[in-house]
Design an enzyme around this catalytic site. Structure first.
Site, PDB file in Angstrom:
ATOM      1  N   TYR A   1      -3.042   9.220   6.543  1.00 17.11           N
ATOM      2  CA  TYR A   1      -3.498   7.857   6.298  1.00 17.11           C
ATOM      3  C   TYR A   1      -4.259   7.844   4.981  1.00 17.11           C
ATOM      4  O   TYR A   1      -4.806   8.854   4.538  1.00 17.11           O
ATOM      5  CB  TYR A   1      -4.312   7.258   7.463  1.00 17.11           C
ATOM      6  CG  TYR A   1      -3.437   6.885   8.626  1.00 17.11           C
ATOM      7  CD1 TYR A   1      -2.740   5.681   8.649  1.00 17.11           C
ATOM      8  CD2 TYR A   1      -3.267   7.760   9.701  1.00 17.11           C
ATOM      9  CE1 TYR A   1      -1.902   5.358   9.703  1.00 17.11           C
ATOM     10  CE2 TYR A   1      -2.438   7.438  10.760  1.00 17.11           C
ATOM     11  CZ  TYR A   1      -1.755   6.225  10.752  1.00 17.11           C
ATOM     12  OH  TYR A   1      -0.915   5.901  11.782  1.00 17.11           O
TER      13      TYR A   1
ATOM     14  N   ASP B   1      -0.829   1.947  -5.372  1.00 20.04           N
ATOM     15  CA  ASP B   1      -0.908   0.500  -5.557  1.00 20.04           C
ATOM     16  C   ASP B   1      -2.251   0.151  -6.190  1.00 20.04           C
ATOM     17  O   ASP B   1      -3.230   0.876  -6.033  1.00 20.04           O
ATOM     18  CB  ASP B   1      -0.763  -0.218  -4.215  1.00 20.04           C
ATOM     19  CG  ASP B   1      -1.886   0.134  -3.239  1.00 20.04           C
ATOM     20  OD1 ASP B   1      -2.106   1.333  -2.984  1.00 20.04           O
ATOM     21  OD2 ASP B   1      -2.565  -0.784  -2.755  1.00 20.04           O
TER      22      ASP B   1
ATOM     23  N   HIS C   1       0.822  -1.211   0.000  1.00 18.83           N
ATOM     24  CA  HIS C   1       0.000   0.000   0.000  1.00 18.83           C
ATOM     25  C   HIS C   1       0.860   1.267   0.000  1.00 18.83           C
ATOM     26  O   HIS C   1       0.361   2.350  -0.295  1.00 18.83           O
ATOM     27  CB  HIS C   1      -0.907  -0.009   1.239  1.00 18.83           C
ATOM     28  CG  HIS C   1      -2.326   0.398   0.992  1.00 18.83           C
ATOM     29  ND1 HIS C   1      -2.938   0.349  -0.236  1.00 18.83           N
ATOM     30  CD2 HIS C   1      -3.265   0.884   1.856  1.00 18.83           C
ATOM     31  CE1 HIS C   1      -4.191   0.774  -0.126  1.00 18.83           C
ATOM     32  NE2 HIS C   1      -4.413   1.107   1.128  1.00 18.83           N
TER      33      HIS C   1
ATOM     34  N   ASN D   1      -7.040   6.836   3.724  1.00 22.75           N
ATOM     35  CA  ASN D   1      -8.451   7.191   3.537  1.00 22.75           C
ATOM     36  C   ASN D   1      -8.720   8.689   3.534  1.00 22.75           C
ATOM     37  O   ASN D   1      -9.813   9.111   3.162  1.00 22.75           O
ATOM     38  CB  ASN D   1      -9.311   6.535   4.630  1.00 22.75           C
ATOM     39  CG  ASN D   1      -9.267   5.024   4.559  1.00 22.75           C
ATOM     40  OD1 ASN D   1      -8.661   4.445   3.658  1.00 22.75           O
ATOM     41  ND2 ASN D   1      -9.903   4.382   5.515  1.00 22.75           N
TER      42      ASN D   1
ATOM     43  N   ASN E   1      -9.683   3.471  -1.403  1.00 19.55           N
ATOM     44  CA  ASN E   1     -10.127   4.552  -0.525  1.00 19.55           C
ATOM     45  C   ASN E   1      -9.321   5.828  -0.694  1.00 19.55           C
ATOM     46  O   ASN E   1      -9.852   6.927  -0.524  1.00 19.55           O
ATOM     47  CB  ASN E   1     -10.105   4.092   0.937  1.00 19.55           C
ATOM     48  CG  ASN E   1     -11.182   3.066   1.215  1.00 19.55           C
ATOM     49  OD1 ASN E   1     -12.222   3.048   0.567  1.00 19.55           O
ATOM     50  ND2 ASN E   1     -10.921   2.193   2.162  1.00 19.55           N
TER      51      ASN E   1
END
Length: 197
Positions: free
Chosen positions: A76, A103, A32, A78, A124
């Site tokens: 983060y 990714d 990620h 999201n 997200n």
């Protein structure tokens, strides 16, 4: 070669490059976080150093005659859009001068795809960016990480939050993806697609 036309009050940047990832040492080598890895490599190549800005880490570099801003949102995944939209406003870049490096589980491991716009594919980070910018029409460099193999019962979320398999040459992949970003900046989308997709 200047790729982006400048109007009055337009950006002095040629490209805003945002690499998606999550903060913290435990995430550093995760699938990620491959977007962050690419932005780190671009900063290394062009002598950039990061400073805290836009709820993330920002480095401004020159690649030949091109001016790039390299951003690693620290919100983060999201909430990536909050950081990227703030940087885009500050630098006055339109979505066509923003490339998001991320990714992608729908591409086989190691495969690259440069594109403009497209769906969000349940990502997200992309959803957050599209919401914050009010459009999905920004450049993307998708980096294939694949899905869990047959017999691997991990949910996709756990899979992308784990490190790359030993069979993947992460150094080579990040280098190739960085080459693709440099091609996007210098030559535009079509040459990047022909060379790397």
């Amino acid at each position: 070669m200047r790729r982006f036309r400048r109007g009055e009050g337009a950006s002095t940047l040629d490209l805003l490059v945002a690499g998606l990832g999550n903060p913290g040492r435990g995430h550093a080598r995760n699938r990620h976080n491959v977007g962050w890895m690419v932005v780190n490599e671009l900063a290394r190549r062009h002598g950039g150093s990061f400073r805290s800005k836009f709820s993330g880490q920002l480095a401004e570099v020159r690649a030949g005659e091109l001016r790039l801003a390299l951003l690693k949102p620290e919100t983060y995944m999201n909430e990536s859009g909050r950081s990227i939209a703030a940087a885009a406003r500050f630098f006055k870049v339109d979505p066509g001068a923003l490339v998001v490096v991320h990714d992608d589980v729908d591409l086989s491991p190691g495969r690259l795809q440069a594109r403009l716009g497209g769906g969000l594919a349940g990502h997200n980070g992309l959803r957050s960016i599209a919401g914050a910018l009010g459009t999905q029409d920004f450049l993307r460099l998708r980096i294939g990480v694949g899905r869990p193999e047959r017999g691997d019962r991990r949910p996709v979320a756990d899979y992308v939050l784990s490190d790359f398999d030993e069979l993947i040459d992460v150094h080579e992949l990040v280098g190739r993806a960085s080459d693709a970003v440099e091609t996007l900046a210098a030559e535009g989308l079509e040459p990047a697609q022909q060379r790397f997709n």
